[in-house]
Motif scaffolding. Sequence first.
Motif, PDB file in Angstrom:
ATOM      1  N   TRP A  36     -22.638   6.044 -27.729  1.00  0.00           N
ATOM      2  CA  TRP A  36     -23.850   6.220 -27.288  1.00  0.00           C
ATOM      3  C   TRP A  36     -25.202   5.056 -27.623  1.00  0.00           C
ATOM      4  CZ3 TRP A  36     -26.911  10.907 -26.154  1.00  0.00           C
ATOM      5  CH2 TRP A  36     -25.952  12.256 -25.623  1.00  0.00           C
ATOM      6  N   LEU A  37     -25.956   4.615 -26.959  1.00  0.00           N
ATOM      7  CA  LEU A  37     -26.971   3.701 -27.090  1.00  0.00           C
ATOM      8  C   LEU A  37     -27.636   4.150 -28.297  1.00  0.00           C
ATOM      9  CD1 LEU A  37     -28.043   2.672 -23.711  1.00  0.00           C
ATOM     10  CD2 LEU A  37     -26.519   1.408 -25.014  1.00  0.00           C
ATOM     11  N   PRO A  39     -30.598   5.080 -30.833  1.00  0.00           N
ATOM     12  CA  PRO A  39     -32.455   5.511 -30.714  1.00  0.00           C
ATOM     13  C   PRO A  39     -33.227   4.271 -30.533  1.00  0.00           C
ATOM     14  CG  PRO A  39     -31.866   5.927 -32.948  1.00  0.00           C
ATOM     15  CD  PRO A  39     -30.477   5.564 -32.299  1.00  0.00           C
ATOM     16  N   ALA A  40     -34.330   4.254 -29.728  1.00  0.00           N
ATOM     17  CA  ALA A  40     -35.042   3.230 -29.485  1.00  0.00           C
ATOM     18  C   ALA A  40     -36.641   3.583 -29.841  1.00  0.00           C
ATOM     19  CB  ALA A  40     -34.990   2.839 -28.213  1.00  0.00           C
ATOM     20  N   LEU A  92     -35.472   7.914 -20.291  1.00  0.00           N
ATOM     21  CA  LEU A  92     -34.277   7.768 -21.195  1.00  0.00           C
ATOM     22  C   LEU A  92     -33.114   7.754 -20.474  1.00  0.00           C
ATOM     23  CD1 LEU A  92     -33.599   8.439 -24.215  1.00  0.00           C
ATOM     24  CD2 LEU A  92     -33.797  10.757 -23.602  1.00  0.00           C
ATOM     25  N   GLU A  93     -32.266   6.903 -21.048  1.00  0.00           N
ATOM     26  CA  GLU A  93     -31.041   6.867 -20.357  1.00  0.00           C
ATOM     27  C   GLU A  93     -29.959   7.877 -20.810  1.00  0.00           C
ATOM     28  OE1 GLU A  93     -31.840   2.444 -21.858  1.00  0.00           O
ATOM     29  OE2 GLU A  93     -32.400   4.488 -22.574  1.00  0.00           O
ATOM     30  N   ASN A  95     -27.060   8.018 -21.754  1.00  0.00           N
ATOM     31  CA  ASN A  95     -26.323   8.035 -23.000  1.00  0.00           C
ATOM     32  C   ASN A  95     -27.097   7.481 -24.324  1.00  0.00           C
ATOM     33  OD1 ASN A  95     -26.341   5.508 -21.840  1.00  0.00           O
ATOM     34  ND2 ASN A  95     -24.389   4.860 -22.533  1.00  0.00           N
ATOM     35  N   ARG A  96     -28.449   7.478 -24.440  1.00  0.00           N
ATOM     36  CA  ARG A  96     -29.067   7.039 -25.409  1.00  0.00           C
ATOM     37  C   ARG A  96     -29.405   8.047 -26.341  1.00  0.00           C
ATOM     38  NH1 ARG A  96     -31.340   2.375 -26.909  1.00  0.00           N
ATOM     39  NH2 ARG A  96     -31.394   1.496 -24.716  1.00  0.00           N
ATOM     40  N   LEU A  99     -35.633   8.651 -27.723  1.00  0.00           N
ATOM     41  CA  LEU A  99     -36.888   7.723 -27.912  1.00  0.00           C
ATOM     42  C   LEU A  99     -37.718   8.283 -29.036  1.00  0.00           C
ATOM     43  CD1 LEU A  99     -37.516   6.972 -24.129  1.00  0.00           C
ATOM     44  CD2 LEU A  99     -36.402   5.548 -25.817  1.00  0.00           C
ATOM     45  N   ILE A 200     -22.197   4.158 -32.949  1.00  0.00           N
ATOM     46  CA  ILE A 200     -23.320   3.223 -33.245  1.00  0.00           C
ATOM     47  C   ILE A 200     -22.909   2.676 -34.451  1.00  0.00           C
ATOM     48  CG2 ILE A 200     -25.802   2.757 -34.027  1.00  0.00           C
ATOM     49  CD1 ILE A 200     -26.519   5.420 -32.336  1.00  0.00           C
TER      50      ILE A 200
END
Length: 212
Positions: A36-37, A39-40, A92-93, A95-96, A99, A200
């Motif tokens: 997974w990407l 969190p941003a 939101l992607e 696989n992220r 946000l 991650i």
Amino acid sequence: MKRIGRYWLMSLLAVSVVVAEDAAPVETTEIAAPAWLPPAIITFGDVDEQLALRAQQWTEQNLAFPVPLLDPKPTARFGSLDEVAQYAATLLETNRVGLVVLWRPTSDASNHGAHYPDLRVSVANLNAMFTPDTDAEKIERRVERQAIRGVCLLFGLEPSLNPFSAMFNYSNLEELDAIGRNLDPPWLKRVQEKAVAVGIPLDPDSVYNMMQ
């Protein structure tokens, strides 16, 4: 978001299959699911770039895993938390992890923020952090706490009972100013375990890495 599988229909007509008695077994390699990407953080509305950068750097440093700062959305001007969350979800992607939105509302919204687990979005209302006669350093520290709290909520962490943790429950700005700016060790380890579980990476050189 649900992933829709694709099913292929194959018609086999008059196919004969010959299997050799001494055929060697076929080795198969299991393919790991993609990571997974992380969190941003993203800003909506009139948010100072340096304020957002400081919050992002503080969060990333203290959690010891990547928390990127995405391109700002200064024209994303909304009056309610629900509107912010719905729009953020469209960015939101698949696989992220989620946000964290640092938001300057166009209304007099007073709620400090909200978490939308189904949308994988946490929202922090920065207007509520800006109070008259408050020095810039105190305001920036409030935003740092909200950024870390937002990431932890995306990973499903509940409030901590430690008043020196950024995840301690608070009910007003005075209490927010008194709690910790980062996480207590048990909560830090928990969020790192959840990050590692979805692929991650942790910073191996960080003093905040609780898993080395």
